[in-house]
Design a protein around this motif. Structure first.
Motif, PDB file in Angstrom:
ATOM      1  N   HIS A  33      84.215  11.275  12.969  1.00  0.00           N
ATOM      2  CA  HIS A  33      83.609   9.945  12.953  1.00  0.00           C
ATOM      3  C   HIS A  33      82.113  10.048  13.249  1.00  0.00           C
ATOM      4  N   GLU A  34      81.378   9.005  12.846  1.00  0.00           N
ATOM      5  CA  GLU A  34      79.962   8.895  13.185  1.00  0.00           C
ATOM      6  C   GLU A  34      79.803   7.832  14.276  1.00  0.00           C
ATOM      7  N   VAL A  35      78.985   8.143  15.268  1.00  0.00           N
ATOM      8  CA  VAL A  35      78.689   7.187  16.330  1.00  0.00           C
ATOM      9  C   VAL A  35      77.178   7.113  16.508  1.00  0.00           C
ATOM     10  N   PHE A  36      76.656   5.909  16.462  1.00  0.00           N
ATOM     11  CA  PHE A  36      75.253   5.666  16.796  1.00  0.00           C
ATOM     12  C   PHE A  36      75.210   4.678  17.956  1.00  0.00           C
ATOM     13  N   VAL A  37      74.321   4.929  18.888  1.00  0.00           N
ATOM     14  CA  VAL A  37      74.132   4.046  20.035  1.00  0.00           C
ATOM     15  C   VAL A  37      72.760   3.404  19.933  1.00  0.00           C
ATOM     16  N   ILE A  38      72.718   2.084  20.044  1.00  0.00           N
ATOM     17  CA  ILE A  38      71.456   1.357  20.144  1.00  0.00           C
ATOM     18  C   ILE A  38      71.327   0.918  21.591  1.00  0.00           C
ATOM     19  N   ALA A  39      70.275   1.397  22.247  1.00  0.00           N
ATOM     20  CA  ALA A  39      70.091   1.132  23.674  1.00  0.00           C
ATOM     21  C   ALA A  39      68.661   0.686  23.946  1.00  0.00           C
ATOM     22  N   PRO A  40      68.440  -0.121  24.974  1.00  0.00           N
ATOM     23  CA  PRO A  40      67.068  -0.479  25.355  1.00  0.00           C
ATOM     24  C   PRO A  40      66.367   0.719  25.989  1.00  0.00           C
ATOM     25  N   GLY A  41      65.100   0.926  25.642  1.00  0.00           N
ATOM     26  CA  GLY A  41      64.371   2.079  26.157  1.00  0.00           C
ATOM     27  C   GLY A  41      62.918   1.761  26.423  1.00  0.00           C
ATOM     28  N   ALA A  42      62.206   2.767  26.936  1.00  0.00           N
ATOM     29  CA  ALA A  42      60.780   2.583  27.229  1.00  0.00           C
ATOM     30  C   ALA A  42      59.963   2.456  25.953  1.00  0.00           C
ATOM     31  N   GLN A  43      60.439   3.067  24.876  1.00  0.00           N
ATOM     32  CA  GLN A  43      59.745   2.992  23.590  1.00  0.00           C
ATOM     33  C   GLN A  43      60.756   3.214  22.477  1.00  0.00           C
ATOM     34  N   ASP A  44      60.372   2.866  21.261  1.00  0.00           N
ATOM     35  CA  ASP A  44      61.239   3.108  20.109  1.00  0.00           C
ATOM     36  C   ASP A  44      61.364   4.614  19.880  1.00  0.00           C
ATOM     37  N   SER A  45      62.598   5.088  19.759  1.00  0.00           N
ATOM     38  CA  SER A  45      62.797   6.524  19.567  1.00  0.00           C
ATOM     39  C   SER A  45      64.179   6.782  18.990  1.00  0.00           C
ATOM     40  N   PHE A  46      64.381   8.009  18.536  1.00  0.00           N
ATOM     41  CA  PHE A  46      65.689   8.425  18.044  1.00  0.00           C
ATOM     42  C   PHE A  46      65.990   9.823  18.562  1.00  0.00           C
ATOM     43  N   GLU A  47      67.181   9.994  19.111  1.00  0.00           N
ATOM     44  CA  GLU A  47      67.640  11.285  19.609  1.00  0.00           C
ATOM     45  C   GLU A  47      68.910  11.670  18.857  1.00  0.00           C
ATOM     46  N   PRO A  48      68.868  12.700  18.013  1.00  0.00           N
ATOM     47  CA  PRO A  48      70.066  13.064  17.258  1.00  0.00           C
ATOM     48  C   PRO A  48      71.161  13.621  18.159  1.00  0.00           C
TER      49      PRO A  48
END
Length: 388
Positions: A33-48
């Motif tokens: 399965h694919e899982v993506f998490v959208i979370a509030p952060g200090a800045q816009d970013s993406f962590e694979p």
């Protein structure tokens, strides 16, 4: 399938939610399965990550806890959801994040995973001296009305155990599904018991080898009731010599330190993020004490049980569903005298028979891979029904 979790309380410096979601990434990759998490952060970013990644949306800091931030604008989250086009969206808190998911203008199936019971965590604890849990639920009827309205916009409401499922159903929340949590059982085992580590911990508490090593693990937060557990262990020392080691940190650290002050048999250690080392500490203890009655599953007690360690915990919350008479003692939640008596009862048992029973029960603790397999199957069925 592709699942997007709008996780309001996912933070790199967070606690249980971070641990849970990080493990979900690992298991999802194994299950395809694919899982993506959208979370509030200090800045816009993406962590694979192995099965997807963490998308942080710039958001303000939560005023009362510097570890977390809070969603504000719905637009950035909706744009991420549009781009990801998930098969199902999960909201993992009942606050702003869930409202943003509910307002996303698509017909995509959505589920709310309720990880906590704020009424049990706060007002039922604060007002316990003056009102019953039932009366406090009535006083906070506005919250239950809010939750019923919010969850009516979701296809399913998921809990990590039967206790919270019963709580929500009792408050007339609809479409509740219990998908019991589990632990990474491969990381915890009675075989990890280290007598040398046990001796060092006892010595740090000024105790001899004959003493019982009592362990407490978790955030230093008022709902965990660590000062009460320190006092209960201290009072129970009239039955047998006891050493208490607390592992953790948090916003309640001052009260915890004050409760431990002047008590050499109590040692406070910082959080242990090295999983094998934490597992060794658990397996090397003789008893785990647990004070929180509002946890939905009881991950630390489950990890201790998988480590072959007897547990003393409250009669409300997730632990009450895990407790086994052969290896556990329960007490009236929030009651110092009852907690002390429960520790005494455990100490009165034959230690060899108790240890044998706890080690024998360890393999029966539910694994987290089973939880995630059941969760994704539940989400698959929701998505299938929506497109039928």
């Amino acid at each position: 399938m592709r699942v997007v979790d709008v996780a309001e309380f996912y933070s790199p410096t967070g606690g249980g939610v971070r641990t849970y979601i990080d493990r979900k990434f690992e298991v999802a990759a194994r299950l395809g399965h694919e899982v993506f998490v959208i979370a509030p952060g200090a800045q816009d970013s993406f962590e694979p990550r192995a099965s997807g990644g963490v998308i942080q949306v710039r958001a303000p800091r939560l005023p009362f806890d510097a570890n977390y931030r809070m969603f504000w604008d719905a637009g950035p989250v909706h744009r991420q959801l549009d781009a990801l086009a998930p098969d199902l969206v999960e909201a993992s808190s009942p606050w702003r994040g869930a409202a943003i998911v509910a307002s996303w203008p698509t017909r995509t199936p959505r589920a709310m995973f309720v990880h906590a019971d704020p009424v049990a965590s706060y007002p039922q604890r604060w007002l316990a001296p003056v009102a019953s849990p039932q009366r406090i639920d009535q006083l906070f009827g506005w919250f239950w009305s809010y939750l019923r309205r919010l969850t009516s916009r979701f296809d399913s409401v998921v809990t990590g155990g039967g206790w919270l499922a019963d709580r929500l159903s009792g408050q007339r929340v609809r479409d509740v599904a219990s998908v019991p949590l589990g632990i990474d059982r491969g990381a915890f085992s009675p075989s990890l018991r280290d007598e040398g580590l046990r001796s060092r911990l006892l010595a740090a508490c000024g105790c001899s080898e004959e003493a019982r090593l009592v362990l407490g693990v978790g955030r230093f937060h008022p709902e965990k009731r660590w000062p009460m557990m320190i006092e209960a262990v201290t009072r129970a020392r009239d039955t047998a010599p006891l050493a208490l080691v607390l592992i953790g940190d948090g916003i309640d650290r001052v009260r915890v330190a004050r409760a431990a002050a002047g008590r050499p048999h109590v040692k406070i250690l910082p959080p242990i993020h090295d999983r094998p080392l934490l597992a060794a500490h658990l397996a090397s203890a003789d008893i785990l004490v647990h004070g929180c009655e509002s946890e939905t599953f009881g991950l630390v007690p489950a990890e201790a049980m998988a480590s072959g360690v007897p547990v003393v915990g409250p009669d409300r919350g997730g632990f009450a569903h895990l407790a086994q008479p052969a290896t556990s003692e329960v007490y009236r939640a929030g009651d110092l005298t009852a907690a002390t008596d429960a520790i005494r009862r455990l100490l009165a048992r034959d230690p060899v028979a108790l240890r044998t029973a706890a080690v024998g029960a360890a393999p029966g603790v539910r694994q987290d891979v089973d939880h995630f397999a059941d969760l994704f199957e539940h989400y698959r069925s929701i998505a299938a029904s929506a497109h039928a």
